[in-house]
Design an enzyme around this catalytic site. Structure first.
Site, short mmCIF file in Angstrom:
data_model
loop_
_atom_site.label_atom_id
_atom_site.label_comp_id
_atom_site.label_asym_id
_atom_site.label_seq_id
_atom_site.Cartn_x
_atom_site.Cartn_y
_atom_site.Cartn_z
N ARG A 4 -6.60 -3.35 9.46
CA ARG A 4 -7.23 -4.66 9.50
C ARG A 4 -6.74 -5.48 10.69
NH1 ARG A 4 -10.16 -5.76 5.01
NH2 ARG A 4 -8.93 -4.23 3.87
N GLU B 133 -11.43 -1.22 11.08
CA GLU B 133 -12.07 -2.10 10.10
C GLU B 133 -11.90 -3.58 10.46
OE1 GLU B 133 -10.31 -1.83 6.16
OE2 GLU B 133 -8.31 -1.66 6.97
N ALA C 93 -13.09 11.00 20.71
CA ALA C 93 -14.19 10.06 20.49
C ALA C 93 -14.67 9.49 21.82
CB ALA C 93 -13.75 8.93 19.56
N THR D 25 4.17 2.44 5.88
CA THR D 25 2.77 2.00 5.93
C THR D 25 2.01 2.90 6.90
OG1 THR D 25 1.30 0.31 6.86
CG2 THR D 25 3.58 0.21 7.55
N ILE D 26 0.77 3.21 6.58
CA ILE D 26 0.00 4.07 7.49
C ILE D 26 -0.42 3.33 8.75
CG2 ILE D 26 -0.87 5.52 5.59
CD1 ILE D 26 -3.63 4.19 6.03
N ASP D 27 -0.24 2.01 8.80
CA ASP D 27 -0.76 1.23 9.93
C ASP D 27 0.10 1.28 11.19
OD1 ASP D 27 -2.90 0.49 8.37
OD2 ASP D 27 -2.05 -1.44 7.79
N ARG E 173 0.93 -5.15 -6.30
CA ARG E 173 1.16 -6.51 -5.81
C ARG E 173 1.87 -7.28 -6.92
NH1 ARG E 173 -2.24 -7.67 -1.46
NH2 ARG E 173 -3.61 -5.88 -1.13
N GLY F 131 0.84 -1.20 0.00
CA GLY F 131 0.00 0.00 0.00
C GLY F 131 0.87 1.24 0.00
N ASP G 270 5.53 -5.42 5.95
CA ASP G 270 5.87 -6.83 6.15
C ASP G 270 6.11 -7.63 4.88
OD1 ASP G 270 5.74 -6.77 8.82
OD2 ASP G 270 4.23 -8.37 8.98
N ASP H 154 2.46 -0.62 12.28
CA ASP H 154 2.42 -1.92 12.96
C ASP H 154 3.72 -2.71 12.77
OD1 ASP H 154 2.18 -2.39 10.27
OD2 ASP H 154 0.47 -3.73 10.42
N MET I 252 -9.02 2.72 8.84
CA MET I 252 -8.22 1.58 8.36
C MET I 252 -7.47 0.90 9.51
SD MET I 252 -6.72 2.64 4.64
CE MET I 252 -7.71 2.34 3.18
#
Lengths: 328, 328, 328, 328
Positions: free
Chosen positions: D176, D227, D191, D130-132, D76, D15, D107, D134, D174
């Site tokens: 997962r 998500e 929130a 990556t924006i995650d 990909r 991504g 990863d 992680d 986002m």
């Protein structure tokens, strides 16, 4: 001769729109400048019935010009459609000697205001406030310009990732009955195609258009889908297209309610200020059952009667033609 | 009958303005759509003389719609004011059989284009592109709406810190001959006062206004100063005011050239697209020595003659009056 | 054993910084969650002396997380440097049984807090809040990240117009004693050079750098100038450079106080929330005369003594070297 | 002794994330500064196989620092997982004497790079993009900070309209497998609740929390939904909640791919620049099979082995606890 308008109330009704606070500020301060007592009604017509009517002064509207939403809040109100509800509303206004009412909203808001004004002799002025830009009598409605900017900023971000992946994006924007937001944001974002509630675009034509982009080496494509179009939402269309055109990876984004929010653009702050300022001035000069609107660069009156009768936004066919030409 | 316009060139000249790229994109693609050969001239009239003229296709203008500045660049060009310079420019165009020229810019740009068109029979269309919004024949010029948004976003940030410190801010905005940007951004930012090139505001009146803000418990005040006002720049005015009114801590910000940049607003992207699209269509239909402009919600032609003769922006006195009322 | 901290007050002092409101919100709500009575002091130490101390509940801090500035306001206070001022401040706190004080600010703020805490036995916690990022004990200070974003958004806009005109821009950013903002924003905006208070850069070197950009066909150059550098402000430097290097048209922008404002970035909202949350938790656990700070990804304590003694930000020489390499 | 790294290639894979272009720019310019020949590989590993490998110089990466997405594109690539694909890729690199490879991604990207490096002796460095957020070995991954800002700007807008209507909003973000974005944006947007993939939150607890907001007179509530949480997407949860808690009007927004785009924040531009600069320097110094990462305020190496083995982001339980306290 100037009528004896003493006290004025303002309310916002229907969907909220950026610039409503700028308009409320202008209304309150213009009224106070002219020596009137000013009131804010909370939650639209519901507040009239609930007697949720608050005296306001010049400082009550400090630091709100730049804020999205509406400090007076808004709500749907079924009770105001009944005679009993209107009766209570009138008594609450009368108890405060309020004889001028300014309503900010769209069609539904104006329909209620007109009936109320006719029945009880309250002087009523309407201000067109909706992001849909679908009212007759004003080139632009309050909130529309901000919504366009919000949408294109989102699409600009999506274009980044679309280009990086050679992707096809379907982006759903608001406008159940009117394709104005969809059409204008398609132009402003350089979208490859747009699906509108007013127009039947065959899926075949859409796919032809997308294929021609592939042929001329476009690295991504963006299709704007108005929520009210005949094929259903963006998800449904994406699925139908994917079955017949599989060149790109396909993704969907539903922008949703973020389109209603945000700090108003300069255009909407100025428009809201002008409409609010004029609404009070016209009310004091004796106008009633009128909507204030922007035409060219001037504020003009349209009767609520006419605004409601001929309210349909005409789709700008020349702009639709232009989107085809500019996305070659 | 349609003239035999074969090849079309476009240039940007004078100060750059957001939306110029959207307009260039529309011009190139509309021309190609109609089967014309299209050219971009680099650095304004200088590129005509330097023969810096580049063939462009639909992909040359991909991904520029949302960009500030101008991909064709812009520059001042003294040589084009001389007959010798014009002569070279004409030969360079002739060598490529370019018989249509679209110029995007302001007064100075149009003056050169008009003289050039008259002398050599080139078909010329002008597009009003300047953040100053001071041209006759178009309600809005390209770039103005974006500049308003840029300025009010800056003032919104300054308001945060002004409120936190009980401060008085003088903010200088562009507009040497025209107070349009200053007046409109004063409304949109809720400024307490505005100093314009067109109006003499006595310092005494300014101080009276600021004092009344103190009396009604305003926690900060913002004064917009147009760079062309008669008291000099914002620094000078701040000093003069400080000598007589010392309630607040006083600060100055000169926004400078950031007012010219930034991704164009939706309004300017749509305006740029429409003006560019119409410029080519009108050229092909036979128009020459005309400016395309936005009036109401339609694109209309004004002769360059008239646009240049009656170019002065009229200060909107009603809006100035409104700023006083709304900042009570 | 947990000390008997009953009531806690918070104040902001010195220059305001984005994220202060997020921090105030976290402090008030964390205290209330733990059953403490919470107070906000208006206008920094001045409010302690003026007895401008307001009880706050969870709703007092609703809808402020995203706002720039500080709802508690801030001010310089000379009186608090005197024993007499401190004495009054202490009596005002004592009258409300306030035995915990949280101060948000920089060096000057901490100096006052330390002296006050030592003299009267009030438990004091400091929160590093300044856009300058020049405090020892926290990798980042509150407001710095937002200021970086504000500055680079401005420079991005200026780059648009710089590129369109082949211009050289000098942009002055805040940081009288610390070049941290200047250095980091130079990296983030791709500036061609940066002038810092900590480093002597000869004008000759600067001109050599600019000339090499011309040689490698850079279309514009941007030089970031920290307000505290040894050559004076950006205007002075621009003049000196212009005398010896006249390739580009030269312009100056002074960003000024807009660098202090704006809605805080996500980073600053999270940092402010964490610092405020920890400040109250540590106070309740018995900490005093400490600063809470971010190190790596954890909140750690540093004694005010140490924070004040070793407060100098060390210029990151490796980053300065990197700016030279990346702007080739 | 310094290994004889001659030519270096860079690719982006997986991504896309904001800041990748800043990193590419830093890699190309640092390599050129050190006299290496530099190459960009298009569309990730696919470009290695397709021999889509382009020589790059310092000007190839001009004006990309501030752009979202990746100019090298990403895709990909199943073929690179096969020995045959790797073999072709290696031959293509060998033909250009490329002996250093820098891969920007997550990863999956690192897994491919490690296998390729081990098999063919190419020197490989990984950059966490990556924006995650992680990945193990870097406090922050490239793109994460920008994504946080993008999400909270969207939520700020939604808050406007939520407040105006007394509404409950479910907003899906986002992530997962990782709730990092959801948790951090919940804090940054204030929130009322957050649902994460790592945590089981009973619907009963969620409703209790929402009810307590009603009791303490919150005018709206916002729930962030990752998500990957166990109840399904935001639409499903909204339905389940609505059945048992009907105080507010309920709306859903799926932010989707706009979270990946946008001009990178200052933090990500600086991080991307530093990671790219270090990747090249480390490669030249002889490092291989390593990832460069940010720890505290320094760039450190982690072996790809370790980064892949221990890659799971640990949910920050203290931050989750904090969201409960701060949203009272």
């Amino acid at each position: 001769m100037e009528p004896n308008i003493k006290n004025i109330a303002v309310l916002t009704s229907g969907g909220d729109a950026p610039g409503m606070n700028a308009c409320i500020r202008a209304i309150i301060r213009t009224g106070i400048y002219h020596g009137r007592s000013m009131f804010g009604v909370m939650q639209g017509y519901q507040g009239l019935i609930d007697n949720n009517i608050i005296p306001m002064d010049a400082r009550s509207v400090s630091n709100i010009l730049h804020m999205g939403g509406t400090i007076l809040k808004t709500a749907r109100c079924m009770a105001f459609k009944e005679d009993a509800g209107m009766e209570i509303a009138f008594k609450n206004l009368k108890a405060r000697e309020i004889d001028g009412l300014i309503v900010i909203g769209g069609d539904g808001t104006f329909t209620g205001a007109k009936r109320f004004g006719e029945k009880y002799g309250i002087n009523v002025i309407g201000v067109p406030g909706t992001i849909d830009n679908d009212l007759y009598g004003s080139d632009f409605t309050l909130g529309y310009d901000t919504a366009v900017n919000t949408i294109i900023e989102a699409i600009d971000k999506i274009r980044d990732t679309a280009d990086s992946h050679d992707r096809l994006f379907f982006i759903e924007v608001m406008g159940r009955d009117s394709g104005c937001l969809a059409l204008r944001t398609a132009i402003a974002s350089g979208a490859e195609a747009v699906l509108l509630p007013e127009k039947e675009t065959s899926l075949k034509d859409l796919i032809t258009k997308l294929q021609s982009g592939v042929n001329t080496k476009k690295s991504s494509s963006i299709v704007i889908v108005s929520e009210g179009n005949k094929y259903g939402g963006a998800y449904d269309i994406a699925k139908s297209v994917k079955r017949k055109f599989d060149h790109y990876d396909t993704k969907v984004t539903i922008l949703g309610h973020l389109q209603r929010g945000g700090s108003p653009s300069g255009f909407d702050r100025i428009l809201g200020s002008r409409l609010g300022y004029s609404a009070v001035n016209e009310l004091i000069k004796g106008a009633s059952m009128q909507m204030v609107g922007l035409r060219g660069n001037e504020i003009k009156l349209t009767s609520l009667e006419e605004a409601l009768h001929a309210h349909n936004y005409k789709l700008e066919d020349d702009l639709l033609e232009m989107t085809h030409v500019l996305s070659i």
